[in-house]
Design a protein around this motif. Structure first.
Motif, PDB file in Angstrom:
ATOM      1  N   ALA A   1       0.834  -1.201   0.000  1.00  0.00           N
ATOM      2  CA  ALA A   1       0.000   0.000   0.000  1.00  0.00           C
ATOM      3  C   ALA A   1       0.867   1.248   0.000  1.00  0.00           C
ATOM      4  O   ALA A   1       2.040   1.211   0.412  1.00  0.00           O
ATOM      5  N   VAL A   2       0.279   2.337  -0.466  1.00  0.00           N
ATOM      6  CA  VAL A   2       0.938   3.642  -0.424  1.00  0.00           C
ATOM      7  C   VAL A   2      -0.076   4.679   0.030  1.00  0.00           C
ATOM      8  O   VAL A   2      -1.293   4.492  -0.122  1.00  0.00           O
ATOM      9  N   CYS A   3       0.446   5.773   0.570  1.00  0.00           N
ATOM     10  CA  CYS A   3      -0.420   6.828   1.099  1.00  0.00           C
ATOM     11  C   CYS A   3       0.163   8.191   0.786  1.00  0.00           C
ATOM     12  O   CYS A   3       1.377   8.408   0.941  1.00  0.00           O
ATOM     13  N   ASP A   4      -0.688   9.095   0.332  1.00  0.00           N
ATOM     14  CA  ASP A   4      -0.289  10.484   0.122  1.00  0.00           C
ATOM     15  C   ASP A   4      -1.553  11.340   0.174  1.00  0.00           C
ATOM     16  O   ASP A   4      -2.607  10.922  -0.326  1.00  0.00           O
ATOM     17  N   THR A   5      -1.435  12.508   0.775  1.00  0.00           N
ATOM     18  CA  THR A   5      -2.604  13.388   0.875  1.00  0.00           C
ATOM     19  C   THR A   5      -3.005  13.955  -0.477  1.00  0.00           C
ATOM     20  O   THR A   5      -4.119  14.446  -0.638  1.00  0.00           O
ATOM     21  N   ASN A   6      -2.094  13.899  -1.451  1.00  0.00           N
ATOM     22  CA  ASN A   6      -2.373  14.363  -2.807  1.00  0.00           C
ATOM     23  C   ASN A   6      -2.713  13.155  -3.684  1.00  0.00           C
ATOM     24  O   ASN A   6      -1.837  12.383  -4.052  1.00  0.00           O
ATOM     25  N   PRO A   7      -3.990  12.968  -4.044  1.00  0.00           N
ATOM     26  CA  PRO A   7      -4.380  11.784  -4.821  1.00  0.00           C
ATOM     27  C   PRO A   7      -3.724  11.703  -6.188  1.00  0.00           C
ATOM     28  O   PRO A   7      -3.628  10.613  -6.771  1.00  0.00           O
ATOM     29  N   GLU A   8      -3.251  12.821  -6.720  1.00  0.00           N
ATOM     30  CA  GLU A   8      -2.599  12.807  -8.030  1.00  0.00           C
ATOM     31  C   GLU A   8      -1.295  12.007  -8.006  1.00  0.00           C
ATOM     32  O   GLU A   8      -0.825  11.556  -9.049  1.00  0.00           O
ATOM     33  N   ARG A   9      -0.722  11.831  -6.815  1.00  0.00           N
ATOM     34  CA  ARG A   9       0.528  11.079  -6.695  1.00  0.00           C
ATOM     35  C   ARG A   9       0.296   9.578  -6.549  1.00  0.00           C
ATOM     36  O   ARG A   9       1.253   8.820  -6.427  1.00  0.00           O
ATOM     37  N   LEU A  10      -0.935   9.177  -6.531  1.00  0.00           N
ATOM     38  CA  LEU A  10      -1.256   7.773  -6.278  1.00  0.00           C
ATOM     39  C   LEU A  10      -1.622   7.022  -7.557  1.00  0.00           C
ATOM     40  O   LEU A  10      -2.307   6.008  -7.520  1.00  0.00           O
ATOM     41  N   THR A  11      -1.146   7.517  -8.681  1.00  0.00           N
ATOM     42  CA  THR A  11      -1.426   6.876  -9.964  1.00  0.00           C
ATOM     43  C   THR A  11      -0.192   6.145 -10.479  1.00  0.00           C
ATOM     44  O   THR A  11       0.915   6.345 -10.001  1.00  0.00           O
TER      45      THR A  11
ATOM     46  N   LEU B   1      -3.334   8.144   6.463  1.00  0.00           N
ATOM     47  CA  LEU B   1      -2.437   7.147   7.043  1.00  0.00           C
ATOM     48  C   LEU B   1      -3.163   6.228   8.027  1.00  0.00           C
ATOM     49  O   LEU B   1      -2.981   5.007   7.995  1.00  0.00           O
ATOM     50  N   GLU B   2      -3.956   6.797   8.904  1.00  0.00           N
ATOM     51  CA  GLU B   2      -4.662   5.991   9.899  1.00  0.00           C
ATOM     52  C   GLU B   2      -5.560   4.951   9.218  1.00  0.00           C
ATOM     53  O   GLU B   2      -5.617   3.788   9.640  1.00  0.00           O
ATOM     54  N   THR B   3      -6.250   5.354   8.177  1.00  0.00           N
ATOM     55  CA  THR B   3      -7.128   4.427   7.456  1.00  0.00           C
ATOM     56  C   THR B   3      -6.328   3.289   6.842  1.00  0.00           C
ATOM     57  O   THR B   3      -6.717   2.114   6.933  1.00  0.00           O
ATOM     58  N   MET B   4      -5.199   3.626   6.236  1.00  0.00           N
ATOM     59  CA  MET B   4      -4.349   2.597   5.633  1.00  0.00           C
ATOM     60  C   MET B   4      -3.898   1.578   6.670  1.00  0.00           C
ATOM     61  O   MET B   4      -3.946   0.365   6.434  1.00  0.00           O
ATOM     62  N   LEU B   5      -3.483   2.047   7.841  1.00  0.00           N
ATOM     63  CA  LEU B   5      -2.997   1.142   8.879  1.00  0.00           C
ATOM     64  C   LEU B   5      -4.122   0.283   9.458  1.00  0.00           C
ATOM     65  O   LEU B   5      -3.937  -0.918   9.711  1.00  0.00           O
ATOM     66  N   LYS B   6      -5.284   0.869   9.652  1.00  0.00           N
ATOM     67  CA  LYS B   6      -6.408   0.126  10.235  1.00  0.00           C
ATOM     68  C   LYS B   6      -6.932  -0.938   9.277  1.00  0.00           C
ATOM     69  O   LYS B   6      -7.357  -2.017   9.702  1.00  0.00           O
ATOM     70  N   GLU B   7      -6.905  -0.649   7.978  1.00  0.00           N
ATOM     71  CA  GLU B   7      -7.470  -1.575   6.997  1.00  0.00           C
ATOM     72  C   GLU B   7      -6.470  -2.629   6.531  1.00  0.00           C
ATOM     73  O   GLU B   7      -6.857  -3.538   5.780  1.00  0.00           O
ATOM     74  N   ASN B   8      -5.215  -2.506   6.947  1.00  0.00           N
ATOM     75  CA  ASN B   8      -4.176  -3.433   6.486  1.00  0.00           C
ATOM     76  C   ASN B   8      -3.304  -3.859   7.659  1.00  0.00           C
ATOM     77  O   ASN B   8      -2.150  -3.451   7.787  1.00  0.00           O
ATOM     78  N   GLU B   9      -3.870  -4.686   8.519  1.00  0.00           N
ATOM     79  CA  GLU B   9      -3.135  -5.105   9.710  1.00  0.00           C
ATOM     80  C   GLU B   9      -1.944  -5.997   9.385  1.00  0.00           C
ATOM     81  O   GLU B   9      -1.078  -6.220  10.235  1.00  0.00           O
ATOM     82  N   ASP B  10      -1.886  -6.512   8.143  1.00  0.00           N
ATOM     83  CA  ASP B  10      -0.770  -7.371   7.758  1.00  0.00           C
ATOM     84  C   ASP B  10       0.436  -6.595   7.252  1.00  0.00           C
ATOM     85  O   ASP B  10       1.475  -7.187   6.952  1.00  0.00           O
ATOM     86  N   ILE B  11       0.323  -5.279   7.143  1.00  0.00           N
ATOM     87  CA  ILE B  11       1.500  -4.477   6.780  1.00  0.00           C
ATOM     88  C   ILE B  11       2.460  -4.466   7.962  1.00  0.00           C
ATOM     89  O   ILE B  11       2.091  -4.091   9.075  1.00  0.00           O
ATOM     90  N   ALA B  12       3.699  -4.881   7.716  1.00  0.00           N
ATOM     91  CA  ALA B  12       4.686  -5.013   8.787  1.00  0.00           C
ATOM     92  C   ALA B  12       5.575  -3.789   8.922  1.00  0.00           C
ATOM     93  O   ALA B  12       6.005  -3.446  10.025  1.00  0.00           O
TER      94      ALA B  12
ATOM     95  N   THR C   1      -4.126   2.125  -2.483  1.00  0.00           N
ATOM     96  CA  THR C   1      -3.789   3.537  -2.344  1.00  0.00           C
ATOM     97  C   THR C   1      -4.717   4.211  -1.334  1.00  0.00           C
ATOM     98  O   THR C   1      -5.909   3.912  -1.264  1.00  0.00           O
ATOM     99  N   TYR C   2      -4.122   5.138  -0.565  1.00  0.00           N
ATOM    100  CA  TYR C   2      -4.856   5.830   0.493  1.00  0.00           C
ATOM    101  C   TYR C   2      -4.419   7.291   0.560  1.00  0.00           C
ATOM    102  O   TYR C   2      -3.282   7.631   0.215  1.00  0.00           O
ATOM    103  N   THR C   3      -5.318   8.131   1.022  1.00  0.00           N
ATOM    104  CA  THR C   3      -4.981   9.532   1.297  1.00  0.00           C
ATOM    105  C   THR C   3      -4.937   9.816   2.795  1.00  0.00           C
ATOM    106  O   THR C   3      -4.678  10.950   3.200  1.00  0.00           O
TER     107      THR C   3
END
Length: 337
Positions: free
Chosen positions: A30-40, A52-63, A48-50
């Motif tokens: 996964a990747v995260c950036d507040t600017n969605p244009e960078r997530l292409t 950080l907290e959402t990315m971490l909560k939805e992907n508990e397998d990220i180490a 892809t996420y904008t």
């Protein structure tokens, strides 16, 4: 497979993506950036996420989360990731304030996660050879060291983003460019006792310094000279680290410090010297330092040990740089605690 995520998809993120892709046992999840244009332009399997907290909560397998945001945000995001019990690789400088760096170390330890700081120059083949010789005691009593960064970062470089060259989010030539070489100087020579310095902003329209000069005394009694500038016309001229002792003189240099310029060591024959130089010239860059750090993080997790470049290692050059800036501001010698 060890799953990685990246937060902050600016220029440096490309090196992290390549490092993860080229590391056996690693996968970018996964990747995260507040600017969605960078997530292409990413593979379909990379989420892809904008936020950080959402990315971490939805992907508990990220180490592991690699933090590639502007420097002034490193501490805040590192602490968020650590509180979610994920390991961290954070870009240099690890923070712009000593207290922020110390908090990052504390929060990581409290949560039982590993914190690695990106100082990839340690893994350059020539630097590794130099470190080996120093650990063997080939230099005898150390005399002094020199770290030089004579680079060009023109106004267009700083104008790319509003945070560049600011005190709050970026720092100047010391925090942004020369920190790698100060890390090498400390890694090779040991901790600094005191520093006297002058800095100035001569040519770039920024809040921070574009030229710095300092003299340090190491705790072992040796001296060090630091010169750093982003004002060199018209392009990068030199990056070098030199170490001098009673039995050896070595200088690693080039536009980036990848090549052996001087390799004079007692007991090393001219033939042996030529072999070392030829070996380095054959592969001066070696395996990318970012990849070395990613590989080491995986091994550190599996072996339950500290990363090669720890949070404490990342704190040391930050302390030195802030002491240099304090000396320049006060006009006095500053002793490091």
């Amino acid at each position: 497979m060890v799953k990685f995520a990246i937060v902050g998809m600016g220029h440096i993120a490309k090196k992290h993506i390549e490092a993860i892709e080229n590391t056996e046992g690693a996968v970018l999840a996964a990747v995260c950036d507040t600017n969605p244009e960078r997530l292409t332009g990413l593979p379909a399997e990379v989420k892809t996420y904008t936020d950080l907290e959402t990315m971490l909560k939805e992907n508990e397998d990220i180490a592991v989360v690699n933090i590639c945001v502007p420097s002034g945000l490193h501490a805040k995001l590192t602490n968020i990731v650590a509180n979610h019990k994920r390991h961290i690789i954070v870009e240099k400088p690890m923070a712009l304030k000593v207290e922020d760096a110390e908090e990052m170390i504390r929060v990581a330890k409290e949560n039982g996660v590993k914190l690695a700081v990106v100082h990839p120059n340690r893994f350059r083949p020539a630097i590794q050879k130099l470190k080996q010789k120093m650990e063997e005691g080939a230099f005898g009593k150390l005399s002094h060291a020199n770290a030089t960064v004579r680079w060009n970062r023109n106004q267009a470089y700083y104008d790319q983003a509003s945070w560049r060259g600011t005190k709050e989010f970026d720092g100047g030539v010391l925090m942004n460019q020369a920190i790698h070489d100060l890390d090498l100087m400390l890694w090779l020579m040991g901790p600094v006792e005191s520093v006297q310095a002058m800095v100035t902003t001569r040519l770039r329209n920024i809040e921070t310094e574009d030229v710095a000069a300092a003299v340090v005394q190491f705790k072992n009694g040796a001296l060090g000279v630091i010169e750093a500038a982003t004002t060199i016309y018209p392009k990068n001229l030199e990056e070098s680290i030199a170490i001098f002792g009673e039995k050896a003189s070595v200088k690693i240099s080039g536009r980036t410090a990848n090549f052996i310029e001087t390799w004079d060591i007692e007991g090393v024959t001219e033939e042996e010297k030529a072999q070392v130089i030829a070996e380095i010239n054959n592969d001066p860059f070696g395996k990318p330092g970012h990849q070395c750090i990613v590989e080491d993080m995986i091994q550190a997790i599996r072996e339950d040990r500290e990363p090669i470049v720890t949070g404490e290692d990342g704190l040391a050059p930050v302390k030195l740089i802030l002491a240099i800036l304090e000396s320049a501001e006060t006009g006095r010698k500053v002793t490091l605690s």
